[in-house]
Design a protein around this motif. Sequence first.
Motif, short mmCIF file in Angstrom:
data_model
loop_
_atom_site.label_atom_id
_atom_site.label_comp_id
_atom_site.label_asym_id
_atom_site.label_seq_id
_atom_site.Cartn_x
_atom_site.Cartn_y
_atom_site.Cartn_z
N GLN A 82 5.74 -0.84 2.29
CA GLN A 82 6.55 0.06 1.48
C GLN A 82 7.75 0.58 2.28
O GLN A 82 8.86 0.70 1.74
CB GLN A 82 5.72 1.24 0.96
CG GLN A 82 6.49 2.09 -0.04
CD GLN A 82 5.65 3.20 -0.64
OE1 GLN A 82 5.04 3.98 0.08
NE2 GLN A 82 5.60 3.26 -1.96
N ALA A 83 7.53 0.84 3.55
CA ALA A 83 8.63 1.32 4.40
C ALA A 83 9.74 0.27 4.49
O ALA A 83 10.93 0.59 4.42
CB ALA A 83 8.11 1.67 5.79
N GLY A 84 9.35 -0.99 4.67
CA GLY A 84 10.34 -2.06 4.73
C GLY A 84 11.03 -2.28 3.40
O GLY A 84 12.26 -2.44 3.33
N LEU A 85 10.26 -2.28 2.30
CA LEU A 85 10.82 -2.52 0.98
C LEU A 85 11.77 -1.41 0.54
O LEU A 85 12.71 -1.68 -0.23
CB LEU A 85 9.70 -2.66 -0.05
CG LEU A 85 8.93 -4.00 -0.04
CD1 LEU A 85 7.76 -3.94 -1.00
CD2 LEU A 85 9.84 -5.18 -0.39
N SER A 131 0.85 -1.20 0.00
CA SER A 131 0.00 0.00 0.00
C SER A 131 0.88 1.25 0.00
O SER A 131 1.93 1.27 0.65
CB SER A 131 -0.88 0.03 1.25
OG SER A 131 -1.57 -1.19 1.38
N PRO A 132 0.45 2.29 -0.71
CA PRO A 132 1.23 3.54 -0.72
C PRO A 132 1.44 4.06 0.71
O PRO A 132 0.50 4.13 1.50
CB PRO A 132 0.36 4.50 -1.53
CG PRO A 132 -0.53 3.60 -2.36
CD PRO A 132 -0.75 2.38 -1.54
N ASN A 133 2.68 4.38 1.01
CA ASN A 133 3.06 4.93 2.33
C ASN A 133 2.71 4.02 3.50
O ASN A 133 2.60 4.46 4.63
CB ASN A 133 2.39 6.31 2.55
CG ASN A 133 2.84 7.31 1.50
OD1 ASN A 133 4.02 7.35 1.17
ND2 ASN A 133 1.91 8.09 0.98
N GLY A 134 2.55 2.72 3.21
CA GLY A 134 2.22 1.78 4.28
C GLY A 134 3.45 1.12 4.87
O GLY A 134 4.59 1.48 4.57
N THR A 135 3.21 0.12 5.71
CA THR A 135 4.31 -0.55 6.42
C THR A 135 5.21 -1.35 5.46
O THR A 135 6.43 -1.33 5.59
CB THR A 135 3.75 -1.52 7.48
OG1 THR A 135 2.88 -2.47 6.83
CG2 THR A 135 2.94 -0.76 8.52
#
Length: 270
Positions: free
Chosen positions: A237-240, A231-235
């Motif tokens: 994305q933060a890890g990836l 998901s955009p700006n989700g958890t």
Amino acid sequence: MNMDHVAENGLVLLGCGKMGGAMLQGWLAQGLPPTSVSVIDPNPSDWLRGTGVGINGDLPENPAIVLIAVKPQMMGEALPTLAAMGNGTTLFVSVAAGTPIAAFEAALGAESPIVRAMPNTPAAVGRGITAIIGNAHASAAQVDLAEMLLRAVGQVVRLDTEDQMDAVTGVSGSGPAYVFHMIECLAAAGEAQGLAPALAMQLAQATVAGAGALAEAADETPAQLRVNVTSPNGTTQAGLAVLMDEETGLPPLMRKTVAAAADRSRELGQ
């Protein structure tokens, strides 16, 4: 060529460790009669003794197939025992890492039909993948036979040239160890975030196993599956953002990892 042909003419298994044992278990489950199998192994397990196969006895003169599953360092003493079967109709299939077809041709005779195969350790649970390549004397029917026997422990793919075997070694041959280490690292990272060790390990193991099964079963590519869960700006994305960094993340690390294993495979094959 089929299992009937193998049963009629006999199969010789040189080495019955984890890989040889996994294959033998698969063949017996598919209906290969134990009496048509001859195993040469210096330390037969209790399981092997209970299968009803011939162990360290007389070998058939011209078996349909000889499957070589000993460690490369044991090859020198093992191959001379098979030399009398060379240059004939017997197909030799090797699952020994790092031993090129030329070495078998030198030991067994230049006209021997030989298939070199590179399986991996998930073969132990019937989930392996094996790459195969035959020499000039291995007929299409014999390569088909080798594929059929190796399918007892998982998927089989065919290579165009033998030198691709080094890259296969770097990806699927050594690859399970990379995944085991990823599980270790994922669990350790969970511990660092406050999870109990056993819980972190259970989460990591189930996640990697489940994601692998999903990737294999899904119609979408792994890249698309990744996009689907990000998901955009989700958890995720933060890890990836960390994992996919082209300088410090997984892409360059994996390239170096596979290259190092493939290079070592080339060295061992010299």
